[in-house]
Design a protein around this motif. Structure first.
Motif, PDB file in Angstrom:
ATOM      1  N   SER A  44      48.783 -52.506  23.682  1.00 12.48           N
ATOM      2  CA  SER A  44      48.527 -51.766  22.876  1.00 12.48           C
ATOM      3  C   SER A  44      49.289 -51.913  21.331  1.00 12.48           C
ATOM      4  CB  SER A  44      48.144 -49.752  23.617  1.00 12.48           C
ATOM      5  OG  SER A  44      48.530 -49.309  22.509  1.00 12.48           O
ATOM      6  N   THR A  47      48.548 -55.144  20.024  1.00 11.10           N
ATOM      7  CA  THR A  47      46.974 -54.913  19.318  1.00 11.10           C
ATOM      8  C   THR A  47      47.236 -54.119  17.918  1.00 11.10           C
ATOM      9  OG1 THR A  47      45.967 -54.655  21.575  1.00 11.10           O
ATOM     10  CG2 THR A  47      44.917 -53.817  19.215  1.00 11.10           C
ATOM     11  N   GLU A  48      48.157 -52.778  18.189  1.00 13.26           N
ATOM     12  CA  GLU A  48      48.165 -51.992  16.665  1.00 13.26           C
ATOM     13  C   GLU A  48      48.704 -52.753  15.578  1.00 13.26           C
ATOM     14  OE1 GLU A  48      51.004 -48.422  17.985  1.00 13.26           O
ATOM     15  OE2 GLU A  48      48.959 -48.252  19.099  1.00 13.26           O
ATOM     16  N   ASN A  49      49.809 -54.449  15.776  1.00 11.21           N
ATOM     17  CA  ASN A  49      50.550 -54.867  15.023  1.00 11.21           C
ATOM     18  C   ASN A  49      49.493 -55.872  14.272  1.00 11.21           C
ATOM     19  OD1 ASN A  49      52.844 -53.173  15.534  1.00 11.21           O
ATOM     20  ND2 ASN A  49      54.084 -55.081  16.714  1.00 11.21           N
ATOM     21  N   ILE A  50      49.127 -56.333  14.961  1.00  6.80           N
ATOM     22  CA  ILE A  50      48.036 -57.556  15.336  1.00  6.80           C
ATOM     23  C   ILE A  50      46.467 -56.527  13.837  1.00  6.80           C
ATOM     24  CG2 ILE A  50      45.899 -59.099  15.273  1.00  6.80           C
ATOM     25  CD1 ILE A  50      47.692 -59.178  18.300  1.00  6.80           C
ATOM     26  N   TYR A  51      46.487 -55.333  14.175  1.00  7.76           N
ATOM     27  CA  TYR A  51      45.368 -54.559  13.188  1.00  7.76           C
ATOM     28  C   TYR A  51      46.052 -54.827  11.761  1.00  7.76           C
ATOM     29  CZ  TYR A  51      42.446 -51.178  11.784  1.00  7.76           C
ATOM     30  OH  TYR A  51      41.623 -50.388  10.835  1.00  7.76           O
ATOM     31  N   ARG A  52      47.606 -54.136  11.963  1.00  7.07           N
ATOM     32  CA  ARG A  52      48.685 -53.872  11.049  1.00  7.07           C
ATOM     33  C   ARG A  52      48.375 -55.113   9.768  1.00  7.07           C
ATOM     34  NH1 ARG A  52      50.990 -50.119  13.023  1.00  7.07           N
ATOM     35  NH2 ARG A  52      52.830 -51.497  13.742  1.00  7.07           N
ATOM     36  N   ASN A  53      48.489 -55.878  10.553  1.00  2.00           N
ATOM     37  CA  ASN A  53      48.551 -57.173  10.145  1.00  2.00           C
ATOM     38  C   ASN A  53      47.568 -57.588   9.001  1.00  2.00           C
ATOM     39  OD1 ASN A  53      51.608 -57.377  10.317  1.00  2.00           O
ATOM     40  ND2 ASN A  53      51.602 -58.950  11.704  1.00  2.00           N
ATOM     41  N   MET A  54      46.413 -57.325   9.630  1.00  6.86           N
ATOM     42  CA  MET A  54      45.321 -58.272   8.777  1.00  6.86           C
ATOM     43  C   MET A  54      44.669 -57.440   8.148  1.00  6.86           C
ATOM     44  SD  MET A  54      42.849 -58.447  12.466  1.00  6.86           S
ATOM     45  CE  MET A  54      41.520 -58.513  11.803  1.00  6.86           C
ATOM     46  N   GLN A  55      44.760 -56.054   8.740  1.00  2.00           N
ATOM     47  CA  GLN A  55      45.384 -54.911   7.060  1.00  2.00           C
ATOM     48  C   GLN A  55      45.705 -54.852   5.807  1.00  2.00           C
ATOM     49  OE1 GLN A  55      42.652 -52.903   6.760  1.00  2.00           O
ATOM     50  NE2 GLN A  55      42.191 -52.917   8.810  1.00  2.00           N
TER      51      GLN A  55
END
Length: 92
Positions: A44, A47-55
């Motif tokens: 989890s 996934t949050e880190n990846i989402y934040r990096n993508m944003q």
């Protein structure tokens, strides 16, 4: 009587062995459950880190596009102004 005592003794040994195996299995299942929960939490967070990096990357690309667009418009405006000035000089 000896046969009954022997049968009860064997049954007791089987019950004790079953209890030991059940306790071992319970401990093992409990340990695996904890590991699975930790893995889920870890996934989890990843996934949050990846989402934040993508944003962040998307925002950086958008900023770059806006800056490039502004630079292009600025240069076009500058060229247009120069062209207009030359045109006015030629008329006078």
């Amino acid at each position: 009587m000896e046969t009954l005592s022997f049968a009860l003794g064997m049954a007791f040994v089987v019950v004790i062995a079953t209890v030991i195996v059940a306790v071992y299995a319970f401990v093992k299942v409990s340990k695996v459950k904890k590991e699975l929960e930790q893995f889920e939490i870890s996934q989890s967070h990843e996934t949050e880190n990846i989402y934040r990096n993508m944003q962040e990357e998307i925002s950086a690309v958008k900023r770059c596009l806006v800056e490039t667009e502004q630079g292009i418009y600025s240069q076009m405006d500058s060229r247009f102004d120069k062209m207009t000035q030359k045109k006015q000089l030629l008329k006078n």
